[in-house]
Design a protein around this motif. Structure first.
Motif, mmCIF file in Angstrom:
data_model
loop_
_atom_site.group_PDB
_atom_site.id
_atom_site.type_symbol
_atom_site.label_atom_id
_atom_site.label_comp_id
_atom_site.label_asym_id
_atom_site.label_seq_id
_atom_site.Cartn_x
_atom_site.Cartn_y
_atom_site.Cartn_z
ATOM 1 N N GLU A 177 0.833 -1.206 0.000
ATOM 2 C CA GLU A 177 0.000 0.000 0.000
ATOM 3 C C GLU A 177 0.866 1.253 0.000
ATOM 4 N N LEU A 178 1.986 1.183 0.716
ATOM 5 C CA LEU A 178 2.916 2.308 0.775
ATOM 6 C C LEU A 178 3.473 2.631 -0.615
ATOM 7 N N SER A 179 3.889 1.593 -1.359
ATOM 8 C CA SER A 179 4.449 1.818 -2.698
ATOM 9 C C SER A 179 3.389 2.370 -3.649
ATOM 10 N N LYS A 180 2.145 1.932 -3.486
ATOM 11 C CA LYS A 180 1.057 2.482 -4.307
ATOM 12 C C LYS A 180 0.809 3.943 -3.966
ATOM 13 N N ARG A 181 0.855 4.260 -2.675
ATOM 14 C CA ARG A 181 0.607 5.637 -2.232
ATOM 15 C C ARG A 181 1.688 6.579 -2.790
ATOM 16 N N ILE A 182 2.931 6.093 -2.829
ATOM 17 C CA ILE A 182 4.035 6.915 -3.317
ATOM 18 C C ILE A 182 4.138 6.840 -4.840
ATOM 19 N N ASN A 183 3.448 5.856 -5.412
ATOM 20 C CA ASN A 183 3.457 5.651 -6.865
ATOM 21 C C ASN A 183 4.841 5.245 -7.373
ATOM 22 N N ILE A 184 5.385 4.194 -6.749
ATOM 23 C CA ILE A 184 6.674 3.655 -7.164
ATOM 24 C C ILE A 184 6.655 2.149 -6.943
ATOM 25 N N ASN A 185 7.315 1.416 -7.817
ATOM 26 C CA ASN A 185 7.415 -0.030 -7.704
ATOM 27 C C ASN A 185 8.074 -0.423 -6.382
ATOM 28 N N ARG A 186 7.542 -1.489 -5.755
ATOM 29 C CA ARG A 186 8.053 -1.895 -4.434
ATOM 30 C C ARG A 186 9.555 -2.179 -4.467
ATOM 31 N N ARG A 187 10.023 -2.884 -5.496
ATOM 32 C CA ARG A 187 11.452 -3.211 -5.553
ATOM 33 C C ARG A 187 12.308 -1.959 -5.713
ATOM 34 N N GLN A 188 11.829 -1.003 -6.495
ATOM 35 C CA GLN A 188 12.555 0.256 -6.641
ATOM 36 C C GLN A 188 12.630 0.987 -5.307
ATOM 37 N N LEU A 189 11.516 0.979 -4.596
ATOM 38 C CA LEU A 189 11.471 1.633 -3.288
ATOM 39 C C LEU A 189 12.441 0.972 -2.314
ATOM 40 N N GLU A 190 12.485 -0.344 -2.332
ATOM 41 C CA GLU A 190 13.394 -1.062 -1.439
ATOM 42 C C GLU A 190 14.852 -0.760 -1.767
ATOM 43 N N ARG A 191 15.181 -0.657 -3.060
ATOM 44 C CA ARG A 191 16.556 -0.319 -3.454
ATOM 45 C C ARG A 191 16.917 1.089 -2.984
ATOM 46 N N LYS A 192 16.004 2.023 -3.152
ATOM 47 C CA LYS A 192 16.257 3.392 -2.723
ATOM 48 C C LYS A 192 16.491 3.455 -1.218
ATOM 49 N N PHE A 193 15.677 2.754 -0.446
ATOM 50 C CA PHE A 193 15.826 2.754 1.010
ATOM 51 C C PHE A 193 17.155 2.130 1.429
ATOM 52 N N SER A 194 17.536 1.043 0.777
ATOM 53 C CA SER A 194 18.799 0.385 1.106
ATOM 54 C C SER A 194 19.977 1.322 0.884
ATOM 55 N N MET A 195 19.916 2.104 -0.201
ATOM 56 C CA MET A 195 21.010 3.010 -0.545
ATOM 57 C C MET A 195 21.047 4.246 0.334
ATOM 58 N N THR A 196 19.893 4.742 0.748
ATOM 59 C CA THR A 196 19.861 6.021 1.461
ATOM 60 C C THR A 196 19.739 5.894 2.972
ATOM 61 N N ILE A 197 19.095 4.832 3.444
ATOM 62 C CA ILE A 197 18.852 4.670 4.882
ATOM 63 C C ILE A 197 19.594 3.472 5.462
ATOM 64 N N GLY A 198 19.767 2.418 4.637
ATOM 65 C CA GLY A 198 20.406 1.209 5.146
ATOM 66 C C GLY A 198 19.416 0.195 5.669
#
Length: 270
Positions: A177-198
């Motif tokens: 639901e979070l990825s839909k709300r942000i309008n981004i693919n879940r895997r893309q979101l997970e990659r972004k979080f891994s790179m920026t937050i850890g």
């Protein structure tokens, strides 16, 4: 024990949550303290005696005089070796990225010396902070260093927006639901979080959700552990206990009975 927090200047406020100091005399019978994940990386300077850190394999190491501690994905056990004197920079969830010289994900659960991260500049920063006579001088030294290294281009607006959504939902929104709300693919979101937050979005959501429970526990603002679980939208008690133990190393009942001196300080002053 003396624990105080200080706010950063406006230019750094989007990246730094606060500065804090902690001071206490030597304890003749030092005890291990448990630090639980809060989703924030820390830049730590020991101007007192160093702390011992206990590893998963049962061994222990002495922390560096100055370091950046990456994201915690599990409870951290530490113990003072003498007089405590700590000055720390607590970053927002994605706040350290504009200053990082190594991948954020590689820093998880590690205390990495400033020399390893910043080279001779890190060594100079350590010297300036440790020689500073007041907390204000320590803050000024850190802020000058960080402002000179600030790279705003690394800030990811999608991650910031997602973190805001997670906070608003108190960590209780399903990741799909979070990825839909942000309008981004879940895997893309997970990659972004891994790179920026850890952390993954799921890990950060779980951290935020459980942090809210810890604050209620430590401030004794609850009627029963069962109520706590349902208020946090857990499906059942078993799921709640499993997540809580993974997060703190203890069941909720055990945690409530523990003397968590440092955790109590952090949560009751925020």
């Amino acid at each position: 024990m003396n624990y105080q927090t200080f706010q950063p200047q406006l230019d750094l406020a989007p990246l730094i949550k606060c500065y804090w100091i902690m001071e206490s005399p030597k304890d003749e019978n030092p005890q291990q303290q448990t630090i639980v994940p809060d989703g924030c990386m820390e830049m730590i300077f020991h101007y007192g005696d160093l702390y011992r850190q206990y590893l998963e394999n049962g061994e222990n190491v002495v922390q560096p005089r100055s370091c950046v501690f990456g994201q915690l994905t599990q409870p951290l056990k530490i113990e003072p070796t003498g007089v405590t004197g700590i000055f720390s920079v607590r970053f927002h969830y994605d706040g350290f990225l504009p200053f990082a010289t190594i991948p954020i994900k590689e820093m998880d659960n590690k205390a990495i010396s400033l020399e390893k991260i910043f080279g001779t500049d890190g060594t100079e920063l350590e010297r300036n902070v440790l020689q500073a006579k007041t907390t204000e001088e320590k803050i000024a030294a850190v802020e000058l260093f960080l402002l000179n290294r600030l790279n705003m281009e690394t800030i990811d607006k999608i991650v910031q927006s997602t973190v805001d959504t997670i906070l608003t939902a108190n960590g209780q929104m399903p990741i799909n639901e979070l990825s839909k709300r942000i309008n981004i693919n879940r895997r893309q979101l997970e990659r972004k979080f891994s790179m920026t937050i850890g952390l993954s979005p799921k890990q950060l959501s779980k951290t935020i959700r459980l942090q809210s429970i810890l604050k209620l526990l430590l401030n004794k603002e609850f009627t029963s552990l069962t109520t706590l679980a349902y208020d946090a939208d857990y499906y059942d008690q078993a799921h709640f206990i499993k997540d809580f133990k993974e997060f703190t190393g203890l069941t909720p009942k055990e945690f409530y009975g523990e003397s968590l001196k440092m955790s109590s300080l952090f949560y009751r002053t925020e």
